[in-house]
Design a protein around this motif. Structure first.
Motif, PDB file in Angstrom:
ATOM      1  N   VAL A   6       0.846  -1.198   0.000  1.00  0.00           N
ATOM      2  CA  VAL A   6       0.000   0.000   0.000  1.00  0.00           C
ATOM      3  C   VAL A   6       0.885   1.253   0.000  1.00  0.00           C
ATOM      4  N   LEU A   7       1.934   1.249   0.808  1.00  0.00           N
ATOM      5  CA  LEU A   7       2.859   2.376   0.852  1.00  0.00           C
ATOM      6  C   LEU A   7       3.465   2.623  -0.528  1.00  0.00           C
ATOM      7  N   LYS A   8       3.941   1.558  -1.175  1.00  0.00           N
ATOM      8  CA  LYS A   8       4.527   1.699  -2.520  1.00  0.00           C
ATOM      9  C   LYS A   8       3.536   2.330  -3.481  1.00  0.00           C
ATOM     10  N   LYS A  27       1.617   6.811  -6.771  1.00  0.00           N
ATOM     11  CA  LYS A  27       0.520   7.711  -7.124  1.00  0.00           C
ATOM     12  C   LYS A  27       0.933   9.167  -6.915  1.00  0.00           C
ATOM     13  N   SER A  28       1.611   9.458  -5.812  1.00  0.00           N
ATOM     14  CA  SER A  28       2.017  10.840  -5.562  1.00  0.00           C
ATOM     15  C   SER A  28       3.047  11.304  -6.594  1.00  0.00           C
ATOM     16  N   LEU A  29       3.925  10.395  -7.035  1.00  0.00           N
ATOM     17  CA  LEU A  29       4.904  10.764  -8.061  1.00  0.00           C
ATOM     18  C   LEU A  29       4.205  11.024  -9.397  1.00  0.00           C
ATOM     19  N   ALA A  30       3.217  10.200  -9.706  1.00  0.00           N
ATOM     20  CA  ALA A  30       2.475  10.370 -10.959  1.00  0.00           C
ATOM     21  C   ALA A  30       1.633  11.642 -10.953  1.00  0.00           C
ATOM     22  N   ASP A  31       1.140  12.019  -9.771  1.00  0.00           N
ATOM     23  CA  ASP A  31       0.267  13.191  -9.643  1.00  0.00           C
ATOM     24  C   ASP A  31       1.017  14.431  -9.180  1.00  0.00           C
ATOM     25  N   PHE A  32       2.312  14.495  -9.385  1.00  0.00           N
ATOM     26  CA  PHE A  32       3.156  15.587  -8.897  1.00  0.00           C
ATOM     27  C   PHE A  32       2.496  16.942  -9.126  1.00  0.00           C
ATOM     28  N   GLN A  33       2.343  17.688  -8.035  1.00  0.00           N
ATOM     29  CA  GLN A  33       1.747  19.022  -8.095  1.00  0.00           C
ATOM     30  C   GLN A  33       2.671  20.065  -7.463  1.00  0.00           C
ATOM     31  N   ILE A  52       6.689  20.562  -5.187  1.00  0.00           N
ATOM     32  CA  ILE A  52       7.601  19.978  -4.209  1.00  0.00           C
ATOM     33  C   ILE A  52       6.865  19.396  -3.005  1.00  0.00           C
ATOM     34  N   ARG A  53       5.979  20.173  -2.427  1.00  0.00           N
ATOM     35  CA  ARG A  53       5.300  19.734  -1.206  1.00  0.00           C
ATOM     36  C   ARG A  53       4.444  18.491  -1.412  1.00  0.00           C
ATOM     37  N   SER A  54       3.991  18.267  -2.628  1.00  0.00           N
ATOM     38  CA  SER A  54       3.110  17.124  -2.876  1.00  0.00           C
ATOM     39  C   SER A  54       3.831  15.784  -2.779  1.00  0.00           C
ATOM     40  N   ILE A  55       5.169  15.802  -2.778  1.00  0.00           N
ATOM     41  CA  ILE A  55       5.897  14.524  -2.694  1.00  0.00           C
ATOM     42  C   ILE A  55       6.886  14.462  -1.534  1.00  0.00           C
ATOM     43  N   TYR A  56       6.776  15.374  -0.576  1.00  0.00           N
ATOM     44  CA  TYR A  56       7.681  15.334   0.576  1.00  0.00           C
ATOM     45  C   TYR A  56       7.713  13.947   1.227  1.00  0.00           C
ATOM     46  N   SER A  57       6.555  13.451   1.638  1.00  0.00           N
ATOM     47  CA  SER A  57       6.547  12.172   2.359  1.00  0.00           C
ATOM     48  C   SER A  57       6.977  11.025   1.457  1.00  0.00           C
ATOM     49  N   SER A  58       6.683  11.122   0.162  1.00  0.00           N
ATOM     50  CA  SER A  58       7.112  10.074  -0.764  1.00  0.00           C
ATOM     51  C   SER A  58       8.631  10.002  -0.847  1.00  0.00           C
ATOM     52  N   VAL A  59       9.269  11.160  -0.845  1.00  0.00           N
ATOM     53  CA  VAL A  59      10.734  11.190  -0.905  1.00  0.00           C
ATOM     54  C   VAL A  59      11.325  10.542   0.346  1.00  0.00           C
ATOM     55  N   ILE A  60      10.703  10.787   1.487  1.00  0.00           N
ATOM     56  CA  ILE A  60      11.206  10.213   2.737  1.00  0.00           C
ATOM     57  C   ILE A  60      11.177   8.688   2.699  1.00  0.00           C
ATOM     58  N   PHE A  61      10.115   8.116   2.102  1.00  0.00           N
ATOM     59  CA  PHE A  61       9.943   6.669   2.109  1.00  0.00           C
ATOM     60  C   PHE A  61      10.236   6.014   0.770  1.00  0.00           C
ATOM     61  N   ILE A  62      10.844   6.726  -0.155  1.00  0.00           N
ATOM     62  CA  ILE A  62      11.045   6.212  -1.507  1.00  0.00           C
ATOM     63  C   ILE A  62      11.946   4.972  -1.539  1.00  0.00           C
ATOM     64  N   LYS A  63      12.757   4.798  -0.519  1.00  0.00           N
ATOM     65  CA  LYS A  63      13.649   3.630  -0.484  1.00  0.00           C
ATOM     66  C   LYS A  63      12.867   2.316  -0.417  1.00  0.00           C
ATOM     67  N   MET A  87       9.613   7.623 -12.977  1.00  0.00           N
ATOM     68  CA  MET A  87       8.452   8.490 -12.745  1.00  0.00           C
ATOM     69  C   MET A  87       8.889   9.923 -12.429  1.00  0.00           C
ATOM     70  N   LEU A  88       9.941  10.057 -11.664  1.00  0.00           N
ATOM     71  CA  LEU A  88      10.474  11.389 -11.369  1.00  0.00           C
ATOM     72  C   LEU A  88      11.019  12.054 -12.635  1.00  0.00           C
ATOM     73  N   ALA A  89      11.724  11.283 -13.457  1.00  0.00           N
ATOM     74  CA  ALA A  89      12.266  11.822 -14.706  1.00  0.00           C
ATOM     75  C   ALA A  89      11.138  12.292 -15.628  1.00  0.00           C
ATOM     76  N   GLU A  90      10.028  11.582 -15.612  1.00  0.00           N
ATOM     77  CA  GLU A  90       8.863  12.016 -16.399  1.00  0.00           C
ATOM     78  C   GLU A  90       8.362  13.377 -15.915  1.00  0.00           C
ATOM     79  N   GLN A  91       8.332  13.571 -14.608  1.00  0.00           N
ATOM     80  CA  GLN A  91       7.873  14.847 -14.060  1.00  0.00           C
ATOM     81  C   GLN A  91       8.854  15.975 -14.375  1.00  0.00           C
TER      82      GLN A  91
END
Length: 128
Positions: free
Chosen positions: A25-27, A32-38, A40-51, A61-65
């Motif tokens: 679920v976390l993944k 989803k947050s990377l795909a819906d990038f709006q 910097i703030r929209s992906i803060y928590s995703s960056v923390i747990f991206i590992k 997905m980041l390169a696409e954004q």
């Protein structure tokens, strides 16, 4: 719950962990947050747990954004060229602010993308 830890002269401490289903679920939420990038703030928590994601997929997905944001900036530049001499000075101030914000977002997003692509981990922490 993973375990209850008892230490001398301290109250019991409960240690919790994430289940396999919780990891999935976390993944998906991160993807989803990377795909819906709006922004910097929209992906803060995703960056923390991206590992905890497939780093190749996350980097893609980041390169696409990054590419989308570059296109947006280029489009704004083209529009501005046509309007620059036809707008009052206040518009120029607003344009400068929004343009600078987009460039800050782009620089940060490129940095995060490189970080994920290069796998820059140190003791499980990000190193920029």
């Amino acid at each position: 719950m993973i375990e209850v830890v008892h230490e001398e002269n301290r109250p019991a401490r409960t240690v919790y962990g994430i289940t396999d289903k919780g990891r999935e679920v976390l993944k998906e939420k991160i993807y989803k947050s990377l795909a819906d990038f709006q922004g910097i703030r929209s992906i803060y928590s995703s960056v923390i747990f991206i590992k905890y994601t497939d780093l190749e997929k996350s980097a893609y997905m980041l390169a696409e954004q990054v590419a989308k944001l570059k296109e947006k900036i280029a489009h704004y530049d083209q529009v501005w060229e046509q309007l620059e001499n036809k707008t009052p000075p206040a518009f120029h101030l607003i344009k400068d602010y929004t343009h600078n914000q987009m460039r800050v977002e782009l620089a940060w997003l490129e940095k995060v993308t490189k970080f994920v692509q290069d796998g820059l981990w140190l003791d499980g922490r990000f190193e920029f």
